[in-house]
Write an enzyme that holds these catalytic residues in place. Structure first.
Site, PDB file in Angstrom:
ATOM      1  N   GLY A  29       0.835  -1.207   0.000  1.00 41.71           N
ATOM      2  CA  GLY A  29       0.000   0.000   0.000  1.00 41.71           C
ATOM      3  C   GLY A  29       0.859   1.242   0.000  1.00 41.71           C
ATOM      4  O   GLY A  29       0.472   2.278   0.554  1.00 41.71           O
ATOM      5  N   HIS A 199      -1.147   2.468  17.514  1.00 40.15           N
ATOM      6  CA  HIS A 199      -0.216   3.585  17.659  1.00 40.15           C
ATOM      7  C   HIS A 199      -0.475   4.403  18.920  1.00 40.15           C
ATOM      8  O   HIS A 199       0.400   5.146  19.360  1.00 40.15           O
ATOM      9  CB  HIS A 199      -0.250   4.491  16.427  1.00 40.15           C
ATOM     10  CG  HIS A 199      -1.529   5.221  16.233  1.00 40.15           C
ATOM     11  ND1 HIS A 199      -2.585   4.705  15.524  1.00 40.15           N
ATOM     12  CD2 HIS A 199      -1.944   6.442  16.667  1.00 40.15           C
ATOM     13  CE1 HIS A 199      -3.572   5.568  15.514  1.00 40.15           C
ATOM     14  NE2 HIS A 199      -3.235   6.636  16.204  1.00 40.15           N
ATOM     15  N   LYS A 203       2.426   6.577  22.169  1.00 40.58           N
ATOM     16  CA  LYS A 203       2.432   7.970  22.606  1.00 40.58           C
ATOM     17  C   LYS A 203       3.136   8.081  23.954  1.00 40.58           C
ATOM     18  O   LYS A 203       2.937   7.258  24.842  1.00 40.58           O
ATOM     19  CB  LYS A 203       1.003   8.503  22.689  1.00 40.58           C
ATOM     20  CG  LYS A 203       0.288   8.554  21.326  1.00 40.58           C
ATOM     21  CD  LYS A 203      -1.127   9.056  21.479  1.00 40.58           C
ATOM     22  CE  LYS A 203      -1.856   9.056  20.138  1.00 40.58           C
ATOM     23  NZ  LYS A 203      -1.323  10.047  19.212  1.00 40.58           N
ATOM     24  N   ASP A 256     -14.089   1.064  15.720  1.00 41.70           N
ATOM     25  CA  ASP A 256     -12.986   1.934  15.318  1.00 41.70           C
ATOM     26  C   ASP A 256     -12.111   2.345  16.496  1.00 41.70           C
ATOM     27  O   ASP A 256     -10.882   2.421  16.363  1.00 41.70           O
ATOM     28  CB  ASP A 256     -13.539   3.174  14.630  1.00 41.70           C
ATOM     29  CG  ASP A 256     -12.439   4.079  14.084  1.00 41.70           C
ATOM     30  OD1 ASP A 256     -11.552   3.564  13.390  1.00 41.70           O
ATOM     31  OD2 ASP A 256     -12.473   5.299  14.352  1.00 41.70           O
ATOM     32  N   HIS A 261      -7.973   1.180  20.799  1.00 42.03           N
ATOM     33  CA  HIS A 261      -7.372   2.293  21.544  1.00 42.03           C
ATOM     34  C   HIS A 261      -7.924   2.422  22.964  1.00 42.03           C
ATOM     35  O   HIS A 261      -7.171   2.535  23.936  1.00 42.03           O
ATOM     36  CB  HIS A 261      -7.613   3.611  20.802  1.00 42.03           C
ATOM     37  CG  HIS A 261      -7.057   3.649  19.419  1.00 42.03           C
ATOM     38  ND1 HIS A 261      -5.928   2.950  19.044  1.00 42.03           N
ATOM     39  CD2 HIS A 261      -7.474   4.308  18.308  1.00 42.03           C
ATOM     40  CE1 HIS A 261      -5.676   3.183  17.766  1.00 42.03           C
ATOM     41  NE2 HIS A 261      -6.596   3.998  17.297  1.00 42.03           N
ATOM     42  N   LYS A 359     -16.548  11.537  17.462  1.00 40.35           N
ATOM     43  CA  LYS A 359     -16.052  12.357  16.365  1.00 40.35           C
ATOM     44  C   LYS A 359     -16.820  13.678  16.300  1.00 40.35           C
ATOM     45  O   LYS A 359     -17.910  13.799  16.837  1.00 40.35           O
ATOM     46  CB  LYS A 359     -16.180  11.609  15.032  1.00 40.35           C
ATOM     47  CG  LYS A 359     -15.156  10.499  14.847  1.00 40.35           C
ATOM     48  CD  LYS A 359     -15.178   9.967  13.435  1.00 40.35           C
ATOM     49  CE  LYS A 359     -14.006   9.042  13.199  1.00 40.35           C
ATOM     50  NZ  LYS A 359     -12.705   9.734  13.276  1.00 40.35           N
TER      51      LYS A 359
END
Length: 516
Positions: A29, A199, A203, A256, A261, A359
Protein backbone atom coordinates in the site's frame (compact mmCIF):
# COMPACT_ATOMS: atom_id res chain seq x y z
CA UNK A 1 20.75 16.15 15.79
CA UNK A 2 21.63 12.47 16.07
CA UNK A 3 20.64 10.53 19.13
CA UNK A 4 22.23 7.50 20.71
CA UNK A 5 19.86 4.56 20.78
CA UNK A 6 22.14 2.59 23.08
CA UNK A 7 22.19 4.89 26.05
CA UNK A 8 20.70 8.20 27.18
CA UNK A 9 23.28 10.49 28.74
CA UNK A 10 21.01 11.68 31.52
CA UNK A 11 19.73 8.22 32.52
CA UNK A 12 22.41 5.54 32.13
CA UNK A 13 20.13 2.85 33.57
CA UNK A 14 17.06 3.50 31.41
CA UNK A 15 15.49 0.89 29.19
CA UNK A 16 16.91 1.81 25.78
CA UNK A 17 17.67 -0.47 22.88
CA UNK A 18 20.42 -0.99 20.37
CA UNK A 19 20.18 0.20 16.82
CA UNK A 20 18.18 -2.19 14.61
CA UNK A 21 19.97 -4.77 12.52
CA UNK A 22 20.38 -4.10 8.82
CA UNK A 23 17.12 -4.97 7.08
CA UNK A 24 14.71 -4.45 4.20
CA UNK A 25 11.42 -2.67 4.90
CA UNK A 26 8.65 -3.68 2.48
CA UNK A 27 5.57 -1.46 2.55
CA UNK A 28 2.36 -2.80 1.04
CA UNK A 29 0.00 0.00 0.00
CA UNK A 30 3.00 2.26 -0.58
CA UNK A 31 1.02 4.64 -2.79
CA UNK A 32 -1.80 5.08 -0.27
CA UNK A 33 -2.88 7.58 2.34
CA UNK A 34 -1.30 5.93 5.39
CA UNK A 35 2.05 5.69 3.62
CA UNK A 36 2.03 9.31 2.50
CA UNK A 37 0.81 10.85 5.77
CA UNK A 38 2.44 8.63 8.38
CA UNK A 39 4.87 5.92 7.28
CA UNK A 40 7.29 7.74 4.99
CA UNK A 41 7.48 10.86 7.18
CA UNK A 42 8.19 8.52 10.11
CA UNK A 43 10.86 6.62 8.17
CA UNK A 44 12.51 9.84 7.04
CA UNK A 45 12.53 11.14 10.60
CA UNK A 46 14.09 7.92 11.89
CA UNK A 47 16.69 8.20 9.14
CA UNK A 48 17.43 11.79 10.16
CA UNK A 49 17.99 10.99 13.84
CA UNK A 50 19.88 7.73 13.33
CA UNK A 51 17.03 5.41 14.23
CA UNK A 52 17.12 3.31 11.06
CA UNK A 53 19.72 0.56 10.62
CA UNK A 54 23.14 1.51 9.34
CA UNK A 55 22.25 -0.23 6.08
CA UNK A 56 18.68 -0.60 4.87
CA UNK A 57 16.38 -0.73 1.84
CA UNK A 58 12.76 0.38 1.54
CA UNK A 59 10.73 -1.44 -1.11
CA UNK A 60 7.31 0.01 -1.85
CA UNK A 61 4.60 -2.09 -3.43
CA UNK A 62 0.98 -1.45 -4.42
CA UNK A 63 -1.44 -1.91 -7.30
CA UNK A 64 -0.43 1.46 -8.77
CA UNK A 65 1.77 1.12 -11.83
CA UNK A 66 4.85 3.34 -11.64
CA UNK A 67 8.63 3.17 -11.94
CA UNK A 68 11.12 3.44 -9.10
CA UNK A 69 12.03 6.97 -10.26
CA UNK A 70 8.36 7.97 -10.17
CA UNK A 71 8.00 6.43 -6.71
CA UNK A 72 11.01 8.32 -5.42
CA UNK A 73 9.58 11.58 -6.72
CA UNK A 74 6.25 10.79 -5.04
CA UNK A 75 7.96 10.11 -1.70
CA UNK A 76 9.95 13.33 -2.09
CA UNK A 77 6.71 15.30 -2.51
CA UNK A 78 5.23 13.63 0.60
CA UNK A 79 8.27 14.53 2.69
CA UNK A 80 8.24 18.09 1.39
CA UNK A 81 4.57 18.41 2.35
CA UNK A 82 5.28 17.04 5.84
CA UNK A 83 8.18 19.45 6.36
CA UNK A 84 10.72 16.62 6.75
CA UNK A 85 12.58 17.02 3.48
CA UNK A 86 14.61 20.10 4.39
CA UNK A 87 16.17 18.52 7.47
CA UNK A 88 17.27 15.20 5.94
CA UNK A 89 19.87 14.12 3.38
CA UNK A 90 17.57 13.17 0.50
CA UNK A 91 20.47 12.21 -1.78
CA UNK A 92 21.47 9.45 0.66
CA UNK A 93 17.90 8.33 1.44
CA UNK A 94 16.52 8.24 -2.11
CA UNK A 95 18.80 5.52 -3.57
CA UNK A 96 17.51 3.12 -0.90
CA UNK A 97 13.95 3.44 -2.21
CA UNK A 98 12.60 1.12 -4.90
CA UNK A 99 9.17 0.13 -6.16
CA UNK A 100 7.46 -2.98 -7.51
CA UNK A 101 3.84 -3.01 -8.66
CA UNK A 102 1.76 -5.87 -7.21
CA UNK A 103 -1.57 -7.58 -7.79
CA UNK A 104 -2.57 -8.64 -4.28
CA UNK A 105 -4.34 -11.83 -5.41
CA UNK A 106 -1.86 -13.01 -8.08
CA UNK A 107 0.79 -15.56 -6.94
CA UNK A 108 3.06 -14.72 -9.88
CA UNK A 109 3.09 -11.09 -8.76
CA UNK A 110 4.59 -12.11 -5.41
CA UNK A 111 7.42 -13.89 -7.19
CA UNK A 112 8.16 -10.62 -8.98
CA UNK A 113 8.09 -8.86 -5.60
CA UNK A 114 10.47 -11.46 -4.20
CA UNK A 115 12.84 -10.78 -7.08
CA UNK A 116 12.66 -7.03 -6.45
CA UNK A 117 13.42 -7.52 -2.73
CA UNK A 118 16.38 -9.81 -3.42
CA UNK A 119 17.68 -7.41 -6.07
CA UNK A 120 17.62 -4.49 -3.61
CA UNK A 121 19.33 -6.61 -0.95
CA UNK A 122 22.06 -7.69 -3.35
CA UNK A 123 22.64 -4.15 -4.59
CA UNK A 124 22.98 -2.76 -1.05
CA UNK A 125 24.69 -5.75 0.53
CA UNK A 126 21.88 -6.51 2.97
CA UNK A 127 21.73 -9.80 4.94
CA UNK A 128 18.03 -10.60 4.30
CA UNK A 129 16.23 -9.46 7.46
CA UNK A 130 12.77 -8.26 6.36
CA UNK A 131 9.81 -6.34 7.76
CA UNK A 132 6.53 -6.44 5.83
CA UNK A 133 4.24 -3.54 6.73
CA UNK A 134 0.64 -4.03 5.53
CA UNK A 135 -0.63 -0.46 5.03
CA UNK A 136 -3.61 -1.86 3.13
CA UNK A 137 -7.33 -2.42 3.88
CA UNK A 138 -7.79 -5.04 6.65
CA UNK A 139 -9.83 -7.18 4.27
CA UNK A 140 -6.56 -7.95 2.44
CA UNK A 141 -4.55 -9.08 5.49
CA UNK A 142 -5.55 -12.70 5.20
CA UNK A 143 -4.83 -13.11 1.48
CA UNK A 144 -1.59 -11.08 1.50
CA UNK A 145 -0.11 -12.97 4.47
CA UNK A 146 -1.03 -16.22 2.74
CA UNK A 147 0.53 -15.15 -0.55
CA UNK A 148 3.73 -14.13 1.24
CA UNK A 149 3.91 -17.61 2.71
CA UNK A 150 3.28 -19.35 -0.61
CA UNK A 151 5.97 -17.19 -2.24
CA UNK A 152 8.49 -18.32 0.38
CA UNK A 153 8.79 -14.87 1.92
CA UNK A 154 7.50 -15.73 5.42
CA UNK A 155 10.50 -17.86 6.46
CA UNK A 156 8.58 -19.21 9.44
CA UNK A 157 11.38 -21.49 10.64
CA UNK A 158 14.42 -19.33 9.92
CA UNK A 159 16.73 -18.80 12.88
CA UNK A 160 19.61 -17.04 11.12
CA UNK A 161 17.49 -14.19 9.77
CA UNK A 162 14.28 -12.54 10.96
CA UNK A 163 11.08 -11.82 9.07
CA UNK A 164 8.24 -9.80 10.62
CA UNK A 165 4.78 -8.81 9.46
CA UNK A 166 3.02 -5.69 10.71
CA UNK A 167 -0.76 -5.18 10.59
CA UNK A 168 -2.83 -2.15 11.54
CA UNK A 169 -6.13 -2.31 13.40
CA UNK A 170 -8.87 -3.43 13.14
CA UNK A 171 -7.91 -7.04 13.77
CA UNK A 172 -11.15 -8.48 12.39
CA UNK A 173 -14.61 -6.99 12.88
CA UNK A 174 -15.74 -9.35 15.65
CA UNK A 175 -14.51 -12.33 17.67
CA UNK A 176 -15.07 -14.93 14.94
CA UNK A 177 -13.41 -12.93 12.17
CA UNK A 178 -10.43 -12.08 14.40
CA UNK A 179 -9.90 -15.80 15.00
CA UNK A 180 -10.14 -16.54 11.28
CA UNK A 181 -7.56 -13.83 10.53
CA UNK A 182 -5.27 -15.08 13.27
CA UNK A 183 -5.43 -18.66 12.01
CA UNK A 184 -4.67 -17.50 8.45
CA UNK A 185 -1.65 -15.47 9.55
CA UNK A 186 -0.32 -18.29 11.73
CA UNK A 187 -0.40 -20.66 8.77
CA UNK A 188 2.82 -19.01 7.57
CA UNK A 189 3.99 -16.79 10.45
CA UNK A 190 4.80 -17.55 14.09
CA UNK A 191 3.27 -15.36 16.82
CA UNK A 192 6.66 -13.77 17.50
CA UNK A 193 6.76 -12.63 13.86
CA UNK A 194 3.38 -10.85 14.00
CA UNK A 195 3.13 -7.24 15.17
CA UNK A 196 -0.39 -5.84 15.66
CA UNK A 197 -0.02 -2.08 15.81
CA UNK A 198 -1.96 0.23 18.07
CA UNK A 199 -0.22 3.58 17.66
CA UNK A 200 -1.89 4.97 20.81
CA UNK A 201 0.46 2.80 22.84
CA UNK A 202 3.49 4.54 21.37
CA UNK A 203 2.43 7.97 22.61
CA UNK A 204 4.78 9.24 25.30
CA UNK A 205 2.06 10.01 27.84
CA UNK A 206 0.42 6.60 27.45
CA UNK A 207 3.76 4.88 28.08
CA UNK A 208 4.31 7.12 31.08
CA UNK A 209 1.07 5.98 32.73
CA UNK A 210 2.73 2.72 33.83
CA UNK A 211 5.90 4.50 34.90
CA UNK A 212 3.89 7.05 36.88
CA UNK A 213 1.91 4.30 38.60
CA UNK A 214 4.62 1.78 39.36
CA UNK A 215 7.72 3.93 39.91
CA UNK A 216 6.16 6.26 42.51
CA UNK A 217 5.29 4.82 45.89
CA UNK A 218 3.17 7.89 46.65
CA UNK A 219 0.46 6.82 44.19
CA UNK A 220 0.41 3.02 44.11
CA UNK A 221 -1.05 2.62 47.66
CA UNK A 222 -4.06 4.82 46.77
CA UNK A 223 -4.62 3.43 43.26
CA UNK A 224 -7.58 1.24 44.23
CA UNK A 225 -11.23 1.05 45.32
CA UNK A 226 -10.49 2.43 48.79
CA UNK A 227 -9.46 5.84 47.51
CA UNK A 228 -10.68 6.16 43.89
CA UNK A 229 -14.25 7.30 43.20
CA UNK A 230 -14.21 6.70 39.43
CA UNK A 231 -11.91 6.60 36.39
CA UNK A 232 -12.82 8.40 33.18
CA UNK A 233 -11.13 7.69 29.83
CA UNK A 234 -11.89 10.20 27.10
CA UNK A 235 -10.87 10.42 23.44
CA UNK A 236 -12.64 13.31 21.72
CA UNK A 237 -11.89 13.93 18.05
CA UNK A 238 -12.47 17.23 16.26
CA UNK A 239 -12.50 15.69 12.78
CA UNK A 240 -15.47 13.91 11.26
CA UNK A 241 -15.44 10.75 9.18
CA UNK A 242 -13.51 12.57 6.41
CA UNK A 243 -12.64 10.21 3.50
CA UNK A 244 -13.20 7.01 5.50
CA UNK A 245 -16.98 6.73 5.09
CA UNK A 246 -16.83 3.28 3.49
CA UNK A 247 -14.84 1.89 6.40
CA UNK A 248 -16.69 3.84 9.10
CA UNK A 249 -20.15 2.77 7.96
CA UNK A 250 -19.04 -0.82 8.66
CA UNK A 251 -17.11 -0.09 11.84
CA UNK A 252 -18.68 2.75 13.80
CA UNK A 253 -17.07 4.17 16.90
CA UNK A 254 -17.16 0.90 18.88
CA UNK A 255 -15.09 -1.04 16.36
CA UNK A 256 -12.99 1.93 15.32
CA UNK A 257 -11.96 3.15 18.78
CA UNK A 258 -13.19 0.96 21.63
CA UNK A 259 -11.93 -2.47 20.61
CA UNK A 260 -8.37 -1.19 20.36
CA UNK A 261 -7.37 2.29 21.54
CA UNK A 262 -9.83 2.65 24.41
CA UNK A 263 -9.24 -0.87 25.69
CA UNK A 264 -5.51 -0.21 25.74
CA UNK A 265 -5.94 3.01 27.69
CA UNK A 266 -8.17 1.13 30.14
CA UNK A 267 -5.52 -1.54 30.61
CA UNK A 268 -2.77 1.00 31.24
CA UNK A 269 -4.87 2.73 33.88
CA UNK A 270 -6.16 -0.38 35.66
CA UNK A 271 -3.77 -3.33 35.17
CA UNK A 272 -1.80 -4.91 37.99
CA UNK A 273 1.97 -4.36 38.18
CA UNK A 274 3.99 -6.90 36.15
CA UNK A 275 6.77 -8.74 37.94
CA UNK A 276 9.28 -7.18 35.54
CA UNK A 277 9.00 -4.56 32.82
CA UNK A 278 9.26 -6.93 29.90
CA UNK A 279 6.92 -7.48 26.96
CA UNK A 280 5.57 -10.89 27.96
CA UNK A 281 4.88 -9.93 31.56
CA UNK A 282 3.25 -6.61 30.64
CA UNK A 283 1.03 -8.31 28.05
CA UNK A 284 0.13 -11.00 30.61
CA UNK A 285 -1.17 -8.34 33.01
CA UNK A 286 -3.19 -6.65 30.29
CA UNK A 287 -4.77 -9.99 29.46
CA UNK A 288 -5.67 -10.53 33.13
CA UNK A 289 -7.34 -7.12 33.18
CA UNK A 290 -9.48 -7.92 30.13
CA UNK A 291 -10.54 -11.19 31.78
CA UNK A 292 -11.65 -9.21 34.84
CA UNK A 293 -14.02 -6.90 32.97
CA UNK A 294 -17.59 -7.37 34.16
CA UNK A 295 -19.57 -8.78 31.19
CA UNK A 296 -21.90 -6.30 29.57
CA UNK A 297 -25.49 -6.94 30.59
CA UNK A 298 -27.80 -6.51 27.55
CA UNK A 299 -30.78 -6.41 29.94
CA UNK A 300 -29.49 -3.08 31.27
CA UNK A 301 -28.65 -2.07 27.71
CA UNK A 302 -28.72 1.65 27.23
CA UNK A 303 -28.59 2.23 30.96
CA UNK A 304 -24.87 1.48 30.63
CA UNK A 305 -24.32 2.83 27.15
CA UNK A 306 -25.01 6.08 25.31
CA UNK A 307 -24.66 6.12 21.52
CA UNK A 308 -24.67 9.28 19.44
CA UNK A 309 -24.22 10.52 15.89
CA UNK A 310 -23.12 13.99 14.89
CA UNK A 311 -25.62 16.17 13.06
CA UNK A 312 -24.97 19.46 11.29
CA UNK A 313 -23.36 22.14 13.45
CA UNK A 314 -25.60 24.82 14.92
CA UNK A 315 -24.10 27.48 12.67
CA UNK A 316 -24.37 25.26 9.58
CA UNK A 317 -20.63 25.29 8.88
CA UNK A 318 -20.23 21.54 9.38
CA UNK A 319 -22.43 18.87 7.83
CA UNK A 320 -23.87 15.94 9.74
CA UNK A 321 -22.65 12.37 9.46
CA UNK A 322 -25.61 11.38 7.26
CA UNK A 323 -24.65 14.12 4.79
CA UNK A 324 -21.05 12.90 4.47
CA UNK A 325 -20.15 11.47 1.00
CA UNK A 326 -20.61 7.71 1.00
CA UNK A 327 -22.84 7.62 4.09
CA UNK A 328 -26.43 6.39 3.93
CA UNK A 329 -28.96 9.19 4.62
CA UNK A 330 -30.66 6.78 7.04
CA UNK A 331 -27.46 5.52 8.68
CA UNK A 332 -27.65 4.51 12.35
CA UNK A 333 -23.88 4.14 12.66
CA UNK A 334 -22.77 5.68 15.98
CA UNK A 335 -19.99 8.27 15.91
CA UNK A 336 -20.08 8.74 19.71
CA UNK A 337 -20.23 6.23 22.54
CA UNK A 338 -19.98 6.36 26.32
CA UNK A 339 -19.76 3.06 28.16
CA UNK A 340 -19.92 2.47 31.90
CA UNK A 341 -18.07 -0.66 32.95
CA UNK A 342 -16.50 -2.30 36.01
CA UNK A 343 -13.39 -4.34 36.69
CA UNK A 344 -14.29 -7.25 38.94
CA UNK A 345 -11.11 -7.81 40.92
CA UNK A 346 -9.77 -7.00 44.37
CA UNK A 347 -8.27 -3.65 43.37
CA UNK A 348 -11.22 -2.13 41.52
CA UNK A 349 -14.39 -3.78 42.78
CA UNK A 350 -17.25 -1.27 42.68
CA UNK A 351 -15.31 1.53 40.96
CA UNK A 352 -17.01 2.65 37.72
CA UNK A 353 -14.91 3.18 34.60
CA UNK A 354 -16.40 5.59 32.04
CA UNK A 355 -15.04 5.09 28.53
CA UNK A 356 -15.97 7.72 25.98
CA UNK A 357 -15.00 8.56 22.40
CA UNK A 358 -16.61 10.61 19.66
CA UNK A 359 -16.05 12.36 16.37
CA UNK A 360 -16.80 15.97 15.38
CA UNK A 361 -16.52 17.21 18.94
CA UNK A 362 -15.50 20.67 20.04
CA UNK A 363 -11.80 19.91 20.10
CA UNK A 364 -9.40 16.98 20.09
CA UNK A 365 -8.66 15.78 23.63
CA UNK A 366 -7.36 12.44 24.89
CA UNK A 367 -7.06 12.02 28.65
CA UNK A 368 -7.41 9.70 31.62
CA UNK A 369 -9.01 11.21 34.73
CA UNK A 370 -8.69 9.51 38.11
CA UNK A 371 -11.17 11.07 40.53
CA UNK A 372 -10.29 10.37 44.16
CA UNK A 373 -12.84 10.21 46.94
CA UNK A 374 -13.50 13.10 49.27
CA UNK A 375 -11.75 13.16 52.63
CA UNK A 376 -13.69 10.87 55.02
CA UNK A 377 -14.28 13.64 57.56
CA UNK A 378 -14.13 17.38 56.95
CA UNK A 379 -12.69 19.16 59.98
CA UNK A 380 -13.47 22.42 58.15
CA UNK A 381 -17.21 21.77 57.85
CA UNK A 382 -18.08 24.72 60.11
CA UNK A 383 -15.97 27.01 57.94
CA UNK A 384 -16.23 25.80 54.34
CA UNK A 385 -19.07 23.29 54.59
CA UNK A 386 -19.31 19.52 54.59
CA UNK A 387 -17.66 18.95 51.25
CA UNK A 388 -14.04 19.58 50.44
CA UNK A 389 -13.31 19.15 46.75
CA UNK A 390 -11.59 15.82 46.22
CA UNK A 391 -8.21 15.38 44.56
CA UNK A 392 -8.19 14.68 40.87
CA UNK A 393 -5.41 13.27 38.71
CA UNK A 394 -5.44 14.17 35.02
CA UNK A 395 -3.15 12.33 32.59
CA UNK A 396 -3.45 14.10 29.26
CA UNK A 397 -2.25 12.36 26.10
CA UNK A 398 -3.32 15.12 23.72
CA UNK A 399 -2.94 18.02 23.11
CA UNK A 400 -0.74 18.64 26.15
CA UNK A 401 1.40 15.68 27.22
CA UNK A 402 1.04 16.44 30.91
CA UNK A 403 0.10 15.00 34.29
CA UNK A 404 -1.80 17.30 36.64
CA UNK A 405 -2.82 16.67 40.26
CA UNK A 406 -5.32 19.00 41.93
CA UNK A 407 -4.89 19.79 45.62
CA UNK A 408 -6.76 21.97 48.10
CA UNK A 409 -4.91 24.95 49.59
CA UNK A 410 -5.82 28.09 51.53
CA UNK A 411 -6.41 31.30 49.66
CA UNK A 412 -4.10 34.12 50.64
CA UNK A 413 -5.62 36.68 53.01
CA UNK A 414 -7.19 36.89 56.42
CA UNK A 415 -10.26 34.78 55.71
CA UNK A 416 -10.28 30.98 55.58
CA UNK A 417 -11.23 29.98 52.07
CA UNK A 418 -10.02 27.03 50.06
CA UNK A 419 -8.75 27.16 46.51
CA UNK A 420 -7.80 24.40 44.10
CA UNK A 421 -4.11 24.32 43.26
CA UNK A 422 -2.53 22.18 40.56
CA UNK A 423 0.78 20.36 40.52
CA UNK A 424 1.73 19.87 36.88
CA UNK A 425 4.37 17.98 34.95
CA UNK A 426 4.99 18.36 31.22
CA UNK A 427 6.77 15.45 29.58
CA UNK A 428 8.55 17.76 27.14
CA UNK A 429 10.10 19.92 29.85
CA UNK A 430 13.83 19.36 30.25
CA UNK A 431 14.13 17.10 27.21
CA UNK A 432 16.32 18.42 24.41
CA UNK A 433 16.67 15.31 22.26
CA UNK A 434 14.65 14.55 19.13
CA UNK A 435 11.24 13.19 20.16
CA UNK A 436 9.84 10.13 18.40
CA UNK A 437 6.20 10.30 17.39
CA UNK A 438 3.98 7.24 17.68
CA UNK A 439 4.62 5.79 14.21
CA UNK A 440 8.36 6.34 14.48
CA UNK A 441 8.32 4.46 17.78
CA UNK A 442 6.29 1.48 16.54
CA UNK A 443 8.37 1.13 13.35
CA UNK A 444 11.53 1.19 15.45
CA UNK A 445 10.19 -1.42 17.87
CA UNK A 446 9.12 -3.66 14.97
CA UNK A 447 12.65 -3.63 13.59
CA UNK A 448 13.96 -4.41 17.07
CA UNK A 449 11.47 -7.24 17.61
CA UNK A 450 10.07 -5.68 20.80
CA UNK A 451 6.38 -6.58 21.34
CA UNK A 452 5.89 -4.33 24.39
CA UNK A 453 3.67 -1.79 22.61
CA UNK A 454 1.70 -4.23 20.47
CA UNK A 455 -1.38 -6.41 20.83
CA UNK A 456 -1.13 -10.11 21.53
CA UNK A 457 -3.80 -12.38 20.08
CA UNK A 458 -5.26 -13.45 23.43
CA UNK A 459 -5.77 -9.77 24.31
CA UNK A 460 -7.42 -9.15 20.93
CA UNK A 461 -9.83 -12.04 21.48
CA UNK A 462 -10.71 -11.01 25.04
CA UNK A 463 -11.38 -7.47 23.88
CA UNK A 464 -13.71 -8.73 21.15
CA UNK A 465 -15.34 -11.12 23.64
CA UNK A 466 -16.23 -8.21 25.89
CA UNK A 467 -17.53 -5.99 23.07
CA UNK A 468 -19.44 -8.64 21.10
CA UNK A 469 -22.63 -8.50 23.26
CA UNK A 470 -22.62 -4.70 22.92
CA UNK A 471 -22.22 -4.87 19.15
CA UNK A 472 -24.94 -7.50 18.88
CA UNK A 473 -27.32 -5.44 20.98
CA UNK A 474 -26.72 -2.38 18.80
CA UNK A 475 -27.04 -4.23 15.51
CA UNK A 476 -30.13 -6.19 16.53
CA UNK A 477 -31.87 -3.34 18.32
CA UNK A 478 -35.26 -2.59 16.74
CA UNK A 479 -35.45 0.79 18.46
CA UNK A 480 -32.05 2.14 17.39
CA UNK A 481 -33.72 5.30 16.06
CA UNK A 482 -34.81 6.06 19.62
CA UNK A 483 -31.52 5.15 21.27
CA UNK A 484 -29.18 6.95 18.86
CA UNK A 485 -28.79 10.47 20.24
CA UNK A 486 -27.87 13.27 17.83
CA UNK A 487 -25.46 16.03 18.78
CA UNK A 488 -24.36 19.13 16.84
CA UNK A 489 -21.00 18.84 15.11
CA UNK A 490 -18.50 20.86 17.12
CA UNK A 491 -20.21 20.20 20.46
CA UNK A 492 -19.25 17.90 23.35
CA UNK A 493 -21.61 15.12 22.29
CA UNK A 494 -25.19 14.20 23.29
CA UNK A 495 -26.54 15.56 26.56
CA UNK A 496 -27.66 12.04 27.48
CA UNK A 497 -24.01 11.23 28.26
CA UNK A 498 -24.49 13.06 31.54
CA UNK A 499 -27.14 10.50 32.51
CA UNK A 500 -24.43 7.82 32.52
CA UNK A 501 -21.64 9.96 33.94
CA UNK A 502 -22.66 13.08 35.82
CA UNK A 503 -19.12 14.52 35.68
CA UNK A 504 -18.73 13.99 31.92
CA UNK A 505 -18.43 17.63 30.90
CA UNK A 506 -16.36 18.40 33.97
CA UNK A 507 -13.86 15.72 32.95
CA UNK A 508 -13.73 17.10 29.41
CA UNK A 509 -13.32 20.72 30.38
CA UNK A 510 -11.02 20.36 33.39
CA UNK A 511 -8.06 22.74 33.12
CA UNK A 512 -9.43 24.30 29.93
CA UNK A 513 -10.03 27.65 31.67
CA UNK A 514 -6.61 27.56 33.26
CA UNK A 515 -5.03 26.78 29.90
CA UNK A 516 -6.93 29.60 28.21
Amino acid sequence: MAFDLKRADDAPGCRMTERPEDCTIVIFGASGDLSSRKLFPALSRLFEVGGLPGNFAIVGTARTQMSTDEFREKVRSWLEASGNLASMDWNVFAPRLSYQALEYDAPASYQELRGAIESAETQLGLPGNRMFYLAIPPTLYESVSGMLGVAGLARKKSKELWTRIVVEKPFGRDLDSSRVLDAAMHEHFEEEQIFRIDHYLAKETVQNVLLFRFANSVFEPVWNRNFVDYVSILAAEELGVEHRAGYYEEAGVLRDMFQNHMMQLLAMAAMEPPSVFRAREVLDEKTKLYRSLRPFDPAKGFGQLVLGQYAASEDGSKIGYRQEPGVSPKSNTPTFAMLKTYVDNWRWQGVPFYICSGKRMERKITRIVVQFKEVPHSIYRDIVGEHVQANRLLMEVYPNETINLTLQAKKSGEGFCLRTATMSFNFKDGYEGPPLDSYEKVILDCMLGDHMLFWRQDGVELSWTYLTPILQMCEQCETMDENLKFYPAGSWGPRDANMIHLNYLKDLLINERRRA
